[in-house]
Motif scaffolding. Structure first.
Motif, mmCIF file in Angstrom:
data_model
loop_
_atom_site.group_PDB
_atom_site.id
_atom_site.type_symbol
_atom_site.label_atom_id
_atom_site.label_comp_id
_atom_site.label_asym_id
_atom_site.label_seq_id
_atom_site.Cartn_x
_atom_site.Cartn_y
_atom_site.Cartn_z
ATOM 1 N N GLU A 292 -5.073 3.739 10.305
ATOM 2 C CA GLU A 292 -6.055 4.799 10.533
ATOM 3 C C GLU A 292 -6.293 5.616 9.265
ATOM 4 N N ILE A 293 -5.242 5.855 8.512
ATOM 5 C CA ILE A 293 -5.397 6.577 7.243
ATOM 6 C C ILE A 293 -6.258 5.771 6.283
ATOM 7 N N ALA A 294 -5.993 4.475 6.204
ATOM 8 C CA ALA A 294 -6.751 3.618 5.285
ATOM 9 C C ALA A 294 -8.211 3.489 5.692
ATOM 10 N N ALA A 295 -8.495 3.714 6.965
ATOM 11 C CA ALA A 295 -9.874 3.618 7.453
ATOM 12 C C ALA A 295 -10.629 4.927 7.286
ATOM 13 N N GLN A 296 -9.927 6.006 6.960
ATOM 14 C CA GLN A 296 -10.583 7.289 6.754
ATOM 15 C C GLN A 296 -11.156 7.304 5.333
ATOM 16 N N PRO A 297 -12.455 7.509 5.161
ATOM 17 C CA PRO A 297 -13.091 7.304 3.855
ATOM 18 C C PRO A 297 -12.463 8.057 2.688
ATOM 19 N N THR A 298 -12.143 9.339 2.852
ATOM 20 C CA THR A 298 -11.595 10.070 1.705
ATOM 21 C C THR A 298 -10.129 9.718 1.461
ATOM 22 N N ALA A 300 -8.846 6.863 2.057
ATOM 23 C CA ALA A 300 -8.856 5.501 1.511
ATOM 24 C C ALA A 300 -9.011 5.495 -0.007
ATOM 25 N N ALA A 301 -9.524 6.592 -0.557
ATOM 26 C CA ALA A 301 -9.721 6.669 -2.011
ATOM 27 C C ALA A 301 -8.445 7.033 -2.757
ATOM 28 N N LEU A 302 -7.408 7.445 -2.044
ATOM 29 C CA LEU A 302 -6.166 7.841 -2.707
ATOM 30 C C LEU A 302 -5.487 6.643 -3.362
ATOM 31 N N PRO A 303 -4.914 6.823 -4.546
ATOM 32 C CA PRO A 303 -4.264 5.702 -5.242
ATOM 33 C C PRO A 303 -3.173 5.024 -4.415
ATOM 34 N N ALA A 304 -2.350 5.805 -3.730
ATOM 35 C CA ALA A 304 -1.267 5.214 -2.937
ATOM 36 C C ALA A 304 -1.817 4.370 -1.799
ATOM 37 N N VAL A 305 -2.920 4.826 -1.206
ATOM 38 C CA VAL A 305 -3.517 4.075 -0.100
ATOM 39 C C VAL A 305 -4.138 2.788 -0.624
ATOM 40 N N ARG A 306 -4.847 2.886 -1.745
ATOM 41 C CA ARG A 306 -5.445 1.679 -2.333
ATOM 42 C C ARG A 306 -4.379 0.657 -2.705
ATOM 43 N N ALA A 307 -3.223 1.144 -3.136
ATOM 44 C CA ALA A 307 -2.146 0.239 -3.556
ATOM 45 C C ALA A 307 -1.268 -0.226 -2.399
ATOM 46 N N GLY A 308 -1.552 0.274 -1.217
ATOM 47 C CA GLY A 308 -0.738 -0.102 -0.063
ATOM 48 C C GLY A 308 0.651 0.496 -0.090
ATOM 49 N N GLN A 309 0.828 1.618 -0.789
ATOM 50 C CA GLN A 309 2.141 2.244 -0.920
ATOM 51 C C GLN A 309 2.278 3.407 0.065
#
Length: 342
Positions: A292-298, A300-309
């Motif tokens: 759900e966090i990764a699906a939230q547009p803003t 999803a832009a976080l570096p940790a989210v993009r890296a799957g961390q």
């Protein structure tokens, strides 16, 4: 992390639930005592324990039937003291602190903040009830005259105290100190804290502390959060959360979200990209899932989210056993993490 709702911020429009984040207090019906917190020989062979509000519980004999807040009953259970009843923000059945435990003989008398089944608690016939208390602000001081954590208000706490006296452990400063305080309580309840399984648990805790310190030396940044679509993005302040402060003291680099409020810095979704980190820890209590966090547009832009961390932030109790396990887990996250904010 609560506070230790593990810290979990609750809906900002709910007075009861917001109060739960900063709950602390005193209970009616106990004998005030000016001595330092701890245990003392009781008169005429009785039992007494002075809690972190400076109030002393005195009984004719050592208590055997223990009830209380999930966070503390889980920790005492790790030292061999099985509770007769437990309550918390969630059911013990859903609380990671009780993972692997057989709850068949434990009365679950509360599964939401401030909601305790008094009849069920009384039926469990506890000798004492254990709970935590929190500061109101970053000073770490425990003010008087407010309800303890887990109680809806002072009247509610007084009703619970009619069933059995309440012992409060202050959740402030570093969890390393809180762990020792809980150990003092366990010792007062008859646990051998110098040898046996406790000594083994202490050694595991010390080894896990070294492992986490080594993993943290990489310097990757960590941000613990609670998030819901309705309430937005709540970032924990490591220096206000004893568990996180203990990790910070071991070298974990936590993002400082700023702000003047105690424990949390909440922001709207549009502000989330302004708080990047290498690792994101998401609360397991009531928060959005990684998907759900990764699906939230803003977000999803976080570096940790993009890296799957993204990894779970577990609120577990102040004891050697549970903390050693999570520190080993957290160390693994840091060892695997890449610096994605450079």
């Amino acid at each position: 992390m609560h506070p230790r709702t593990e810290g979990v911020p609750l809906h900002r429009t709910s007075r009861r639930l917001r109060r739960g984040l900063l709950a602390l207090g005193l209970t009616a019906g106990l004998t005030a005592c000016g001595a330092a917190a701890g245990t003392e020989p009781a008169a005429e062979g009785g039992w007494e324990f002075t809690d972190d509000t400076g109030r002393t519980v005195r009984l004719d004999e050592a208590p055997e039937r223990i009830a209380g807040l999930n966070d503390l009953t889980a920790s005492l259970w790790n030292y061999g003291i099985e509770p007769v009843a437990t309550f918390g923000q969630t059911s013990a059945e859903d609380d990671v602190a009780f993972e692997g435990r057989d709850l068949g003989d434990v009365a679950i008398v509360g599964s939401a903040y401030g909601e305790i089944d008094l009849e069920a608690l009384a039926a469990a016939d506890p000798d004492v009830i254990v709970a935590t208390i929190y500061p109101d602000d970053s000073s770490g001081e425990i003010p008087e005259g407010k309800e303890g954590y887990g109680f809806d208000d002072l009247d509610h706490e007084a009703q619970v105290a009619e069933i059995a006296p309440i012992i409060r452990i202050a959740y402030t400063g570093s969890a390393a100190d809180v762990i020792e305080r809980v150990l003092e309580l366990a010792e007062a309840l008859g646990v051998d804290t110098d040898g046996g399984e406790v000594a083994e648990a202490r050694a595991d805790f010390e080894a896990a502390s070294e492992t986490l310190a080594e993993a943290a030396s990489s310097g990757v940044s960590v941000l613990p959060v609670f998030a819901t679509q309705a309430d937005g993005w709540w970032m924990a302040k490591a220096q206000d959360d004893p568990q996180l402060k203990m990790y910070a003291d071991l070298g974990v680099t936590f993002v400082d979200p700023g702000g003047e409020d105690y424990f949390w810095q909440p922001v709207g979704w549009e502000e989330v990209p302004g708080f990047p980190s290498d690792v994101l820890l998401y609360s397991l209590r009531f928060s959005m899932t990684p998907e759900e966090i990764a699906a939230q547009p803003t977000a999803a832009a976080l570096p940790a989210v993009r890296a799957g961390q993204l990894h779970p932030w577990k609120y577990i109790g102040p004891d050697y056993v549970s903390q050693a396990a999570y520190m080993e887990e957290l160390a693994g996250y840091l060892e695997q993490a890449e610096d994605v904010t450079a």
